[in-house]
Motif scaffolding. Sequence first.
Motif, PDB file in Angstrom:
ATOM      1  N   LEU A  20       0.836  -1.207   0.000  1.00 49.47           N
ATOM      2  CA  LEU A  20       0.000   0.000   0.000  1.00 49.47           C
ATOM      3  C   LEU A  20       0.869   1.254   0.000  1.00 49.47           C
ATOM      4  CD1 LEU A  20      -2.827  -1.129   2.429  1.00 49.47           C
ATOM      5  CD2 LEU A  20      -3.068  -0.625  -0.016  1.00 49.47           C
ATOM      6  N   LYS A  21       1.977   1.214   0.727  1.00 50.05           N
ATOM      7  CA  LYS A  21       2.905   2.340   0.706  1.00 50.05           C
ATOM      8  C   LYS A  21       3.544   2.480  -0.676  1.00 50.05           C
ATOM      9  CE  LYS A  21       3.937   2.477   5.638  1.00 50.05           C
ATOM     10  NZ  LYS A  21       4.969   2.314   6.671  1.00 50.05           N
ATOM     11  N   GLY A  22       3.780   1.369  -1.347  1.00 49.18           N
ATOM     12  CA  GLY A  22       4.287   1.403  -2.719  1.00 49.18           C
ATOM     13  C   GLY A  22       3.286   2.069  -3.655  1.00 49.18           C
ATOM     14  N   LEU A  23       2.013   1.714  -3.527  1.00 43.06           N
ATOM     15  CA  LEU A  23       0.970   2.348  -4.343  1.00 43.06           C
ATOM     16  C   LEU A  23       0.854   3.834  -4.029  1.00 43.06           C
ATOM     17  CD1 LEU A  23      -1.855  -0.333  -4.288  1.00 43.06           C
ATOM     18  CD2 LEU A  23      -0.535   0.414  -6.276  1.00 43.06           C
ATOM     19  N   ALA A  24       1.032   4.185  -2.757  1.00 41.02           N
ATOM     20  CA  ALA A  24       0.960   5.589  -2.356  1.00 41.02           C
ATOM     21  C   ALA A  24       2.221   6.355  -2.752  1.00 41.02           C
ATOM     22  CB  ALA A  24       0.728   5.690  -0.852  1.00 41.02           C
ATOM     23  N   GLY A  25       3.285   5.628  -3.117  1.00 36.55           N
ATOM     24  CA  GLY A  25       4.525   6.274  -3.509  1.00 36.55           C
ATOM     25  C   GLY A  25       5.396   6.710  -2.353  1.00 36.55           C
ATOM     26  N   THR A  26       5.129   6.180  -1.161  1.00 37.54           N
ATOM     27  CA  THR A  26       5.914   6.583   0.010  1.00 37.54           C
ATOM     28  C   THR A  26       7.066   5.632   0.302  1.00 37.54           C
ATOM     29  OG1 THR A  26       4.388   5.453   1.513  1.00 37.54           O
ATOM     30  CG2 THR A  26       3.957   7.794   1.052  1.00 37.54           C
ATOM     31  N   GLN A  27       7.115   4.482  -0.389  1.00 40.35           N
ATOM     32  CA  GLN A  27       8.257   3.577  -0.273  1.00 40.35           C
ATOM     33  C   GLN A  27       8.257   2.641  -1.466  1.00 40.35           C
ATOM     34  OE1 GLN A  27       7.549   1.395   3.455  1.00 40.35           O
ATOM     35  NE2 GLN A  27       7.416  -0.503   2.314  1.00 40.35           N
ATOM     36  N   THR A  28       9.390   2.033  -1.743  1.00 42.09           N
ATOM     37  CA  THR A  28       9.495   1.047  -2.805  1.00 42.09           C
ATOM     38  C   THR A  28       8.968  -0.278  -2.269  1.00 42.09           C
ATOM     39  OG1 THR A  28      11.424   2.169  -3.708  1.00 42.09           O
ATOM     40  CG2 THR A  28      11.093  -0.105  -4.382  1.00 42.09           C
ATOM     41  N   ALA A  29       8.150  -0.937  -3.063  1.00 46.06           N
ATOM     42  CA  ALA A  29       7.568  -2.204  -2.628  1.00 46.06           C
ATOM     43  C   ALA A  29       7.464  -3.154  -3.815  1.00 46.06           C
ATOM     44  CB  ALA A  29       6.191  -1.972  -2.018  1.00 46.06           C
ATOM     45  N   PHE A  30       7.368  -4.430  -3.503  1.00 49.80           N
ATOM     46  CA  PHE A  30       7.350  -5.464  -4.529  1.00 49.80           C
ATOM     47  C   PHE A  30       6.283  -6.504  -4.232  1.00 49.80           C
ATOM     48  CE2 PHE A  30      11.565  -3.712  -4.326  1.00 49.80           C
ATOM     49  CZ  PHE A  30      11.934  -3.573  -5.652  1.00 49.80           C
ATOM     50  N   THR A  31       5.769  -7.100  -5.287  1.00 52.93           N
ATOM     51  CA  THR A  31       5.015  -8.336  -5.178  1.00 52.93           C
ATOM     52  C   THR A  31       6.064  -9.431  -5.358  1.00 52.93           C
ATOM     53  OG1 THR A  31       4.593  -8.600  -7.539  1.00 52.93           O
ATOM     54  CG2 THR A  31       3.017  -7.244  -6.287  1.00 52.93           C
ATOM     55  N   PRO A  32       5.701 -10.695  -5.302  1.00 53.13           N
ATOM     56  CA  PRO A  32       6.727 -11.715  -5.555  1.00 53.13           C
ATOM     57  C   PRO A  32       7.362 -11.599  -6.950  1.00 53.13           C
ATOM     58  CG  PRO A  32       4.866 -12.702  -4.451  1.00 53.13           C
ATOM     59  CD  PRO A  32       4.466 -11.286  -4.791  1.00 53.13           C
ATOM     60  N   ASP A  33       6.651 -11.015  -7.910  1.00 56.76           N
ATOM     61  CA  ASP A  33       7.153 -10.955  -9.282  1.00 56.76           C
ATOM     62  C   ASP A  33       7.483  -9.553  -9.805  1.00 56.76           C
ATOM     63  OD1 ASP A  33       6.844 -13.764  -9.602  1.00 56.76           O
ATOM     64  OD2 ASP A  33       4.708 -13.471  -9.966  1.00 56.76           O
ATOM     65  N   TYR A  34       6.940  -8.514  -9.189  1.00 57.72           N
ATOM     66  CA  TYR A  34       7.053  -7.184  -9.772  1.00 57.72           C
ATOM     67  C   TYR A  34       7.314  -6.108  -8.729  1.00 57.72           C
ATOM     68  CZ  TYR A  34       4.692  -9.545 -13.616  1.00 57.72           C
ATOM     69  OH  TYR A  34       4.364 -10.432 -14.601  1.00 57.72           O
ATOM     70  N   ARG A  35       7.886  -4.998  -9.210  1.00 57.48           N
ATOM     71  CA  ARG A  35       7.990  -3.789  -8.398  1.00 57.48           C
ATOM     72  C   ARG A  35       6.661  -3.055  -8.539  1.00 57.48           C
ATOM     73  NH1 ARG A  35       9.430   1.722  -9.201  1.00 57.48           N
ATOM     74  NH2 ARG A  35      10.441   2.562  -7.341  1.00 57.48           N
ATOM     75  N   ILE A  36       6.135  -2.561  -7.453  1.00 59.20           N
ATOM     76  CA  ILE A  36       4.854  -1.858  -7.468  1.00 59.20           C
ATOM     77  C   ILE A  36       5.080  -0.427  -7.955  1.00 59.20           C
ATOM     78  CG2 ILE A  36       3.006  -0.936  -5.998  1.00 59.20           C
ATOM     79  CD1 ILE A  36       3.266  -3.530  -4.367  1.00 59.20           C
ATOM     80  N   THR A  37       4.241  -0.010  -8.878  1.00 62.45           N
ATOM     81  CA  THR A  37       4.284   1.353  -9.399  1.00 62.45           C
ATOM     82  C   THR A  37       3.255   2.179  -8.649  1.00 62.45           C
ATOM     83  OG1 THR A  37       4.901   0.499 -11.571  1.00 62.45           O
ATOM     84  CG2 THR A  37       4.045   2.748 -11.493  1.00 62.45           C
ATOM     85  N   SER A  38       3.622   3.379  -8.262  1.00 67.05           N
ATOM     86  CA  SER A  38       2.683   4.220  -7.518  1.00 67.05           C
ATOM     87  C   SER A  38       1.523   4.654  -8.401  1.00 67.05           C
ATOM     88  CB  SER A  38       3.395   5.455  -6.960  1.00 67.05           C
ATOM     89  OG  SER A  38       3.692   6.364  -7.999  1.00 67.05           O
ATOM     90  N   ILE A  39       0.404   4.937  -7.768  1.00 68.06           N
ATOM     91  CA  ILE A  39      -0.776   5.438  -8.479  1.00 68.06           C
ATOM     92  C   ILE A  39      -0.420   6.738  -9.197  1.00 68.06           C
ATOM     93  CG2 ILE A  39      -3.124   6.339  -8.183  1.00 68.06           C
ATOM     94  CD1 ILE A  39      -2.906   3.284  -7.773  1.00 68.06           C
ATOM     95  N   GLN A  40       0.288   7.625  -8.522  1.00 70.39           N
ATOM     96  CA  GLN A  40       0.688   8.898  -9.130  1.00 70.39           C
ATOM     97  C   GLN A  40       1.496   8.650 -10.406  1.00 70.39           C
ATOM     98  OE1 GLN A  40       3.120  11.382  -6.625  1.00 70.39           O
ATOM     99  NE2 GLN A  40       3.658  12.739  -8.313  1.00 70.39           N
ATOM    100  N   SER A  41       2.438   7.736 -10.349  1.00 70.37           N
ATOM    101  CA  SER A  41       3.260   7.428 -11.517  1.00 70.37           C
ATOM    102  C   SER A  41       2.416   6.857 -12.660  1.00 70.37           C
ATOM    103  CB  SER A  41       4.364   6.443 -11.133  1.00 70.37           C
ATOM    104  OG  SER A  41       5.153   6.128 -12.252  1.00 70.37           O
ATOM    105  N   LEU A  42       1.464   6.000 -12.340  1.00 66.05           N
ATOM    106  CA  LEU A  42       0.581   5.447 -13.378  1.00 66.05           C
ATOM    107  C   LEU A  42      -0.239   6.550 -14.045  1.00 66.05           C
ATOM    108  CD1 LEU A  42      -0.668   2.223 -11.576  1.00 66.05           C
ATOM    109  CD2 LEU A  42       0.876   2.343 -13.541  1.00 66.05           C
ATOM    110  N   ILE A  43      -0.717   7.480 -13.237  1.00 66.59           N
ATOM    111  CA  ILE A  43      -1.486   8.603 -13.797  1.00 66.59           C
ATOM    112  C   ILE A  43      -0.582   9.463 -14.671  1.00 66.59           C
ATOM    113  CG2 ILE A  43      -2.742  10.719 -13.209  1.00 66.59           C
ATOM    114  CD1 ILE A  43      -3.708   9.148 -10.653  1.00 66.59           C
ATOM    115  N   GLU A  44       0.631   9.730 -14.215  1.00 66.43           N
ATOM    116  CA  GLU A  44       1.580  10.530 -15.003  1.00 66.43           C
ATOM    117  C   GLU A  44       1.908   9.843 -16.334  1.00 66.43           C
ATOM    118  OE1 GLU A  44       3.850  12.624 -11.206  1.00 66.43           O
ATOM    119  OE2 GLU A  44       4.688  10.797 -12.099  1.00 66.43           O
TER     120      GLU A  44
END
Length: 186
Positions: A20-44
């Motif tokens: 959730l922090k990864g989605l919020a862009g407040t920290q780097t986070a991963f799933t077992p297979d991927y790095r999570i991209t923040s919502i802000q970055s996806l919108i950009e």
Amino acid sequence: IDGYGCSTNSALNTAITARLKGLAGTQTAFTPDYRITSIQSLIEQTHATAPNAKIFVAGYPHLFGSSTASYLQSNSAPSHYTCELWRSTPVVATIDYGDAQWLNRQADALNAAISSGVTTAAAEGIAVTYVDSVVSRFNGHGLCDSSDPWLFKPSVSWLSPNAWSLHPTATGQKNGYEAAFLTTLG
């Protein structure tokens, strides 16, 4: 099959908080297979691809009802209440009331991350709107809730298009998501 314990599983809670922090862009986070991209970055990224587009982002409804009145009493469940997800004799899949409420709280945290990303992107001048009324339109329509559910129960068959998805039903799409978007579009 009993769905008991996700709310008290510390490893799961730690992983979800990080994601959730990864989605919020407040920290780097991963799933077992991927790095999570923040919502802000996806919108950009969406804005960079389609700079004239008006972007609308919806939240997620609660999956389960909040009152034990629509749950089944169960002495074997930690909370003593369960929601039946599917039945295929002799197997019955249930989730504990406490875990169901935990999942609802995770939806709230997810919606906060989405809303925050939308707000930050909008402050950058991107034409983006958070469609928050989706959540309230689903009130009373979760699984084991006071009204007819607007979500498919998970299916025991992997051949089913809704297997384990908890996606909105046609009514949930029309009265929940579609109505919320149409209201927002005005």
